[in-house]
Design a protein around this motif. Structure first.
Motif, PDB file in Angstrom:
ATOM      1  N   TRP A   1      -0.612   9.220  11.777  1.00 17.34           N
ATOM      2  CA  TRP A   1      -0.513   7.891  11.199  1.00 17.34           C
ATOM      3  C   TRP A   1      -0.771   6.839  12.257  1.00 17.34           C
ATOM      4  O   TRP A   1      -0.128   6.793  13.277  1.00 17.34           O
ATOM      5  CB  TRP A   1       0.860   7.694  10.576  1.00 17.34           C
TER       6      TRP A   1
ATOM      7  N   ALA B   1      -3.573   7.039   7.348  1.00 18.91           N
ATOM      8  CA  ALA B   1      -3.568   5.645   6.902  1.00 18.91           C
ATOM      9  C   ALA B   1      -3.944   4.747   8.068  1.00 18.91           C
ATOM     10  O   ALA B   1      -3.629   5.026   9.213  1.00 18.91           O
ATOM     11  CB  ALA B   1      -2.187   5.268   6.381  1.00 18.91           C
TER      12      ALA B   1
ATOM     13  N   GLU C   1      -0.403  12.696   3.252  1.00 12.17           N
ATOM     14  CA  GLU C   1      -1.743  12.391   2.740  1.00 12.17           C
ATOM     15  C   GLU C   1      -2.671  12.060   3.902  1.00 12.17           C
ATOM     16  O   GLU C   1      -2.267  12.044   5.051  1.00 12.17           O
ATOM     17  CB  GLU C   1      -1.690  11.197   1.772  1.00 12.17           C
TER      18      GLU C   1
ATOM     19  N   ARG D   1       1.322   5.298   0.190  1.00  8.00           N
ATOM     20  CA  ARG D   1       0.739   6.582   0.590  1.00  8.00           C
ATOM     21  C   ARG D   1       1.858   7.608   0.568  1.00  8.00           C
ATOM     22  O   ARG D   1       2.996   7.313   0.925  1.00  8.00           O
ATOM     23  CB  ARG D   1       0.158   6.523   2.007  1.00  8.00           C
TER      24      ARG D   1
ATOM     25  N   THR E   1       0.871  -1.172   0.000  1.00  6.88           N
ATOM     26  CA  THR E   1       0.000   0.000   0.000  1.00  6.88           C
ATOM     27  C   THR E   1       0.909   1.223   0.000  1.00  6.88           C
ATOM     28  O   THR E   1       1.768   1.336   0.873  1.00  6.88           O
ATOM     29  CB  THR E   1      -0.910   0.034   1.243  1.00  6.88           C
TER      30      THR E   1
END
Length: 199
Positions: free
Chosen positions: A71, A49, A46, A42, A40
């Protein structure tokens, strides 16, 4: 390596890749795909997650200001720190995250498998150590409770320590429960939960 140490299985694991440079992302993705790992990707900064199901995190140390505290990586996800700029402030930021392995930019496929194996191994050892510490802390708390209960029984009934311990142990056997459970009751309300009397 210790004789009992085994190389962690990589295939089927899942990595969260928090890198900002496309060439680095491409190297990591390609190599992890070859190893049979899920990936995954990221970008640092962003949306938050979810760390659920993540076995490993590749973390871009150069993006330190962009990687906030939002995070949710989980306590057990080991980190492979990816370092380009070796400044004291960046290295301090990295060390605060306790990485299990380190890779230096520019990334290449060489060394990546080793970093993954070392990080997974260190993550497993950290979990085992945490479990051992938790168990030992539980024992310490239990001993304090037992000691407190024995002192209460000694004071209440004028018994010696061995006699008070024997009395509490007998209470545990009568009730078919643990010594610690009976001691917790005694420490809580000061009463000895015995069907039989003292003596």
């Amino acid at each position: 390596m210790n004789r009992g140490t085994t190389v962690p299985t990589v295939r089927g694991r899942h990595a969260l890749v928090l890198l900002r440079d496309e060439p680095d992302i491409a190297v990591v993705r390609r190599q992890l795909d070859r190893l049979g790992m899920g990936v995954t990707v990221r970008r640092p900064g962003e949306a938050e997650a979810d760390g659920a199901g993540i076995d490993l995190v590749f973390l871009d140390v150069d993006a330190a200001p962009e990687v906030g505290g939002g995070w949710s990586l989980g306590e057990c996800a080991p980190i492979v720190a990816v370092v380009g700029t070796e400044t004291p402030s960046r290295l301090k930021w990295m060390l605060d995250r306790e990485p299990a392995a380190v890779l230096i930019k520019p990334l290449r496929s060489a060394g990546l498998y080793t970093a993954v194996v070392v990080a997974l191994h260190q993550g497993q050892r950290r979990r085992e150590t945490d479990a051992r510490i938790e168990k030992l802390e539980g024992r310490v708390r239990s001993r304090r409770t037992v000691s407190s209960a024995i002192v209460r029984v000694m004071t209440r009934y004028g018994l010696t320590e061995p006699d008070a311990f024997a009395l509490v142990r007998r209470a545990a056997m009568q009730r078919r429960t643990t010594l610690e459970h009976v001691c917790a009751e005694i420490a809580g309300d000061g009463e000895l939960p015995l069907r039989a009397g003292v003596g």
